[in-house]
Design a protein around this motif. Sequence first.
Motif, PDB file in Angstrom:
ATOM      1  N   SER A 114       0.825  -1.208   0.000  1.00 32.15           N
ATOM      2  CA  SER A 114       0.000   0.000   0.000  1.00 32.15           C
ATOM      3  C   SER A 114       0.858   1.256   0.000  1.00 32.15           C
ATOM      4  O   SER A 114       0.530   2.235  -0.678  1.00 32.15           O
ATOM      5  CB  SER A 114      -0.928  -0.001   1.219  1.00 32.15           C
ATOM      6  OG  SER A 114      -1.755  -1.136   1.211  1.00 32.15           O
ATOM      7  N   ILE A 115       1.940   1.246   0.757  1.00 33.79           N
ATOM      8  CA  ILE A 115       2.827   2.412   0.803  1.00 33.79           C
ATOM      9  C   ILE A 115       3.474   2.638  -0.557  1.00 33.79           C
ATOM     10  O   ILE A 115       3.550   3.778  -1.049  1.00 33.79           O
ATOM     11  CB  ILE A 115       3.899   2.226   1.895  1.00 33.79           C
ATOM     12  CG1 ILE A 115       3.247   2.253   3.279  1.00 33.79           C
ATOM     13  CG2 ILE A 115       4.974   3.307   1.791  1.00 33.79           C
ATOM     14  CD1 ILE A 115       4.164   1.833   4.402  1.00 33.79           C
ATOM     15  N   ILE A 116       3.943   1.553  -1.181  1.00 33.78           N
ATOM     16  CA  ILE A 116       4.532   1.674  -2.527  1.00 33.78           C
ATOM     17  C   ILE A 116       3.506   2.231  -3.504  1.00 33.78           C
ATOM     18  O   ILE A 116       3.802   3.139  -4.295  1.00 33.78           O
ATOM     19  CB  ILE A 116       5.048   0.305  -3.007  1.00 33.78           C
ATOM     20  CG1 ILE A 116       6.253  -0.138  -2.168  1.00 33.78           C
ATOM     21  CG2 ILE A 116       5.432   0.357  -4.484  1.00 33.78           C
ATOM     22  CD1 ILE A 116       6.722  -1.543  -2.460  1.00 33.78           C
ATOM     23  N   LEU A 117       2.281   1.706  -3.433  1.00 32.75           N
ATOM     24  CA  LEU A 117       1.228   2.176  -4.320  1.00 32.75           C
ATOM     25  C   LEU A 117       0.916   3.652  -4.069  1.00 32.75           C
ATOM     26  O   LEU A 117       0.748   4.435  -5.016  1.00 32.75           O
ATOM     27  CB  LEU A 117      -0.028   1.336  -4.119  1.00 32.75           C
ATOM     28  CG  LEU A 117      -1.242   1.706  -4.974  1.00 32.75           C
ATOM     29  CD1 LEU A 117      -0.918   1.539  -6.456  1.00 32.75           C
ATOM     30  CD2 LEU A 117      -2.446   0.863  -4.594  1.00 32.75           C
ATOM     31  N   GLY A 118       0.842   4.049  -2.796  1.00 32.20           N
ATOM     32  CA  GLY A 118       0.570   5.441  -2.472  1.00 32.20           C
ATOM     33  C   GLY A 118       1.632   6.381  -3.008  1.00 32.20           C
ATOM     34  O   GLY A 118       1.328   7.459  -3.530  1.00 32.20           O
ATOM     35  N   LEU A 119       2.899   5.988  -2.900  1.00 34.17           N
ATOM     36  CA  LEU A 119       3.989   6.820  -3.414  1.00 34.17           C
ATOM     37  C   LEU A 119       3.961   6.891  -4.938  1.00 34.17           C
ATOM     38  O   LEU A 119       4.264   7.942  -5.522  1.00 34.17           O
ATOM     39  CB  LEU A 119       5.332   6.265  -2.929  1.00 34.17           C
ATOM     40  CG  LEU A 119       5.568   6.347  -1.408  1.00 34.17           C
ATOM     41  CD1 LEU A 119       6.883   5.666  -1.037  1.00 34.17           C
ATOM     42  CD2 LEU A 119       5.559   7.799  -0.935  1.00 34.17           C
ATOM     43  N   ILE A 120       3.598   5.781  -5.593  1.00 37.31           N
ATOM     44  CA  ILE A 120       3.494   5.790  -7.060  1.00 37.31           C
ATOM     45  C   ILE A 120       2.374   6.727  -7.500  1.00 37.31           C
ATOM     46  O   ILE A 120       2.530   7.517  -8.451  1.00 37.31           O
ATOM     47  CB  ILE A 120       3.249   4.366  -7.599  1.00 37.31           C
ATOM     48  CG1 ILE A 120       4.496   3.489  -7.387  1.00 37.31           C
ATOM     49  CG2 ILE A 120       2.896   4.397  -9.083  1.00 37.31           C
ATOM     50  CD1 ILE A 120       4.297   2.036  -7.757  1.00 37.31           C
ATOM     51  N   ILE A 121       1.235   6.664  -6.812  1.00 39.53           N
ATOM     52  CA  ILE A 121       0.110   7.547  -7.149  1.00 39.53           C
ATOM     53  C   ILE A 121       0.496   9.001  -6.901  1.00 39.53           C
ATOM     54  O   ILE A 121       0.143   9.898  -7.683  1.00 39.53           O
ATOM     55  CB  ILE A 121      -1.130   7.157  -6.341  1.00 39.53           C
ATOM     56  CG1 ILE A 121      -1.647   5.795  -6.808  1.00 39.53           C
ATOM     57  CG2 ILE A 121      -2.226   8.206  -6.463  1.00 39.53           C
ATOM     58  CD1 ILE A 121      -2.779   5.244  -5.979  1.00 39.53           C
ATOM     59  N   LEU A 122       1.224   9.248  -5.831  1.00 44.79           N
ATOM     60  CA  LEU A 122       1.670  10.605  -5.535  1.00 44.79           C
ATOM     61  C   LEU A 122       2.587  11.130  -6.641  1.00 44.79           C
ATOM     62  O   LEU A 122       2.462  12.285  -7.080  1.00 44.79           O
ATOM     63  CB  LEU A 122       2.398  10.623  -4.193  1.00 44.79           C
ATOM     64  CG  LEU A 122       2.707  11.990  -3.579  1.00 44.79           C
ATOM     65  CD1 LEU A 122       1.436  12.778  -3.363  1.00 44.79           C
ATOM     66  CD2 LEU A 122       3.465  11.806  -2.268  1.00 44.79           C
ATOM     67  N   ALA A 123       3.500  10.270  -7.101  1.00 41.00           N
ATOM     68  CA  ALA A 123       4.390  10.660  -8.200  1.00 41.00           C
ATOM     69  C   ALA A 123       3.603  10.887  -9.494  1.00 41.00           C
ATOM     70  O   ALA A 123       3.890  11.812 -10.257  1.00 41.00           O
ATOM     71  CB  ALA A 123       5.457   9.597  -8.406  1.00 41.00           C
ATOM     72  N   THR A 124       2.581  10.048  -9.721  1.00 46.01           N
ATOM     73  CA  THR A 124       1.739  10.205 -10.915  1.00 46.01           C
ATOM     74  C   THR A 124       0.968  11.515 -10.861  1.00 46.01           C
ATOM     75  O   THR A 124       0.842  12.223 -11.875  1.00 46.01           O
ATOM     76  CB  THR A 124       0.751   9.030 -11.033  1.00 46.01           C
ATOM     77  OG1 THR A 124       1.478   7.796 -11.043  1.00 46.01           O
ATOM     78  CG2 THR A 124      -0.072   9.139 -12.308  1.00 46.01           C
TER      79      THR A 124
END
Length: 253
Positions: A114-124
């Motif tokens: 979830s943390i990895i996904l959240g950071l990817i979405i933030l970068a997107t």
Amino acid sequence: MNYRAIWAIYLFEMARTWRTLLQSIVSPVVSTSLYFVVFGAAIGSRITEVEGVSYGTFIVPGLVMLSVLTQSISNASFGIYFPKFVGTIYEILSAPISYFEIVIGYVGAAATKSIILGLIILATAGLFVPLHIQHPVWMLTFLVLTAVTFSLFGFIIGIWADGFEKLQMIPMLVVTPLTFLGGSFYSVNMLPSGWRTITLLNPVVYLISGFRWSFYEIADVSVPLSLGMTVGFLVACIAIVAWIFRTGYRLKN
């Protein structure tokens, strides 16, 4: 502590993510990007600013939190439910590993995803709007606390569920509506006083408010209260998980 056993469970759960990369990472990122485009374009054209922040920028923390909440629950609930479904949970329970170590392995993997996904979405999101995180340490603190807390909540749902329908019932009928009504796409201060009082009964408001404050220093409720509510929910989930393993609820029968 049996670190090798924890690491084995953790790696097994993380490997499932890489095997289903399209479903685990790509699909949530695309879905969140569509939310961003639709809400940012449709509503952003009518609401230019919210509390001094452009609407497209304002909704980024809410979208990240929406994905983290749902994916934490989904990853953790399926991670523990599937061994129950196929019967391999008994091999884990009979292994020389404590209940605490089992929880660390499963919840740690779900929270990491979830943390990895959240950071990817933030970068997107940074590709669409300019982002400036005022308090990066607090941002990571709220992100990690939320991921761990709702991974524990998902772990509880996975143990409670006795079918795939129940596995999806609480996330779809409870968590997702609460997230949409918790200030993901608007400020609670924009609501009439009566609805504002009702909205403050929604625990997700405190999670999103604290997370948004770490970006723009604007919040619907005080930051200590947001942090306290998050920690309180975490402690409650820990207590429920401890009771489950102490009594063997839906694990030993």
